[in-house]
Motif scaffolding. Structure first.
Motif, PDB file in Angstrom:
ATOM      1  N   LYS A  68       0.839  -1.196   0.000  1.00 23.96           N
ATOM      2  CA  LYS A  68       0.000   0.000   0.000  1.00 23.96           C
ATOM      3  C   LYS A  68       0.868   1.237   0.000  1.00 23.96           C
ATOM      4  O   LYS A  68       0.614   2.208  -0.711  1.00 23.96           O
ATOM      5  CB  LYS A  68      -0.917  -0.022   1.227  1.00 23.96           C
ATOM      6  N   GLU A  70       3.918   1.598  -1.160  1.00 27.95           N
ATOM      7  CA  GLU A  70       4.560   1.765  -2.464  1.00 27.95           C
ATOM      8  C   GLU A  70       3.579   2.267  -3.521  1.00 27.95           C
ATOM      9  O   GLU A  70       3.884   3.199  -4.265  1.00 27.95           O
ATOM     10  CB  GLU A  70       5.151   0.435  -2.929  1.00 27.95           C
ATOM     11  N   LYS A  71       2.403   1.651  -3.585  1.00 27.14           N
ATOM     12  CA  LYS A  71       1.473   1.955  -4.669  1.00 27.14           C
ATOM     13  C   LYS A  71       0.720   3.262  -4.469  1.00 27.14           C
ATOM     14  O   LYS A  71       0.574   4.043  -5.409  1.00 27.14           O
ATOM     15  CB  LYS A  71       0.474   0.814  -4.823  1.00 27.14           C
ATOM     16  N   LEU A  72       0.209   3.496  -3.264  1.00 27.46           N
ATOM     17  CA  LEU A  72      -0.641   4.667  -3.055  1.00 27.46           C
ATOM     18  C   LEU A  72       0.122   5.883  -2.557  1.00 27.46           C
ATOM     19  O   LEU A  72      -0.042   6.981  -3.090  1.00 27.46           O
ATOM     20  CB  LEU A  72      -1.767   4.328  -2.072  1.00 27.46           C
ATOM     21  N   ASP A  73       0.949   5.712  -1.539  1.00 27.45           N
ATOM     22  CA  ASP A  73       1.631   6.865  -0.953  1.00 27.45           C
ATOM     23  C   ASP A  73       2.733   7.409  -1.860  1.00 27.45           C
ATOM     24  O   ASP A  73       2.871   8.620  -2.018  1.00 27.45           O
ATOM     25  CB  ASP A  73       2.205   6.504   0.415  1.00 27.45           C
ATOM     26  N   LYS A  75       2.989   6.589  -5.087  1.00 25.09           N
ATOM     27  CA  LYS A  75       2.413   6.639  -6.440  1.00 25.09           C
ATOM     28  C   LYS A  75       3.276   5.906  -7.470  1.00 25.09           C
ATOM     29  O   LYS A  75       3.660   6.445  -8.494  1.00 25.09           O
ATOM     30  CB  LYS A  75       2.177   8.081  -6.867  1.00 25.09           C
ATOM     31  N   GLU A  77       2.489   3.444  -9.493  1.00 23.43           N
ATOM     32  CA  GLU A  77       1.858   3.142 -10.774  1.00 23.43           C
ATOM     33  C   GLU A  77       1.418   4.381 -11.542  1.00 23.43           C
ATOM     34  O   GLU A  77       0.858   4.266 -12.626  1.00 23.43           O
ATOM     35  CB  GLU A  77       0.667   2.213 -10.538  1.00 23.43           C
ATOM     36  N   ASP A  78       1.635   5.573 -11.002  1.00 25.77           N
ATOM     37  CA  ASP A  78       1.201   6.792 -11.688  1.00 25.77           C
ATOM     38  C   ASP A  78       2.143   7.226 -12.808  1.00 25.77           C
ATOM     39  O   ASP A  78       1.739   7.953 -13.694  1.00 25.77           O
ATOM     40  CB  ASP A  78       1.046   7.940 -10.685  1.00 25.77           C
ATOM     41  N   ASP A  79       3.394   6.821 -12.759  1.00 30.72           N
ATOM     42  CA  ASP A  79       4.337   7.207 -13.810  1.00 30.72           C
ATOM     43  C   ASP A  79       4.126   6.342 -15.040  1.00 30.72           C
ATOM     44  O   ASP A  79       3.678   5.207 -14.965  1.00 30.72           O
ATOM     45  CB  ASP A  79       5.778   7.063 -13.324  1.00 30.72           C
ATOM     46  N   ARG A  90      12.773   3.508 -10.334  1.00 33.31           N
ATOM     47  CA  ARG A  90      11.787   4.189  -9.483  1.00 33.31           C
ATOM     48  C   ARG A  90      11.416   3.320  -8.280  1.00 33.31           C
ATOM     49  O   ARG A  90      11.317   3.801  -7.158  1.00 33.31           O
ATOM     50  CB  ARG A  90      10.548   4.532 -10.305  1.00 33.31           C
TER      51      ARG A  90
END
Length: 119
Positions: A68, A70-73, A75, A77-79, A90
């Motif tokens: 959580k 890594e993915k949300l805080d 971000k 997967e946003d790049d 990254r």
């Protein structure tokens, strides 16, 4: 595993169900068969509320908290990187930031003071 009606009477060697409203037409009452292999959520190994279960559950929730973070805080997967090299670069930086967060350093301690204390 097999569970039988709890109101079974064994008087004089005769098995009979003593329910007011019989739960089944069978003389020994309703029987429920549970196949342990079919439902691992109900009947798991190690058993719930044991030390082994708590250790396994803590490890699982720790991994979920890390994912959580890594993915949300951060971000992850946003790049929109096309190369896997940039993706791993990254991810490596995010993991370093997670590691630094785990140290939980007080705000008044600077990296220079830490280096001088170690040396």
């Amino acid at each position: 595993m097999k569970f039988k009606c709890p109101k079974i009477s064994h008087t004089s060697g005769c098995i009979s169900c003593t329910c007011e409203n019989p739960c089944s037409n069978v003389k020994y009452g309703r029987t429920v068969h549970l196949v342990l292999k079919d439902n691992l959520r109900l009947f798991n190994n190690p058993p719930r509320s044991s030390k082994e279960w708590k250790l396994e559950y803590n490890a699982r929730t720790s991994a979920e908290r890390s994912n959580k973070r890594e993915k949300l805080d951060f971000k992850l997967e946003d790049d929109r990187h096309r190369s896997t090299k940039m993706w791993y670069c990254r991810l490596y930086h995010i993991l370093m930031l997670q590691h630094l967060d785990a140290w939980d350093l007080p705000s008044e301690v600077t990296p220079q003071k830490l280096i001088l204390d170690v040396a």
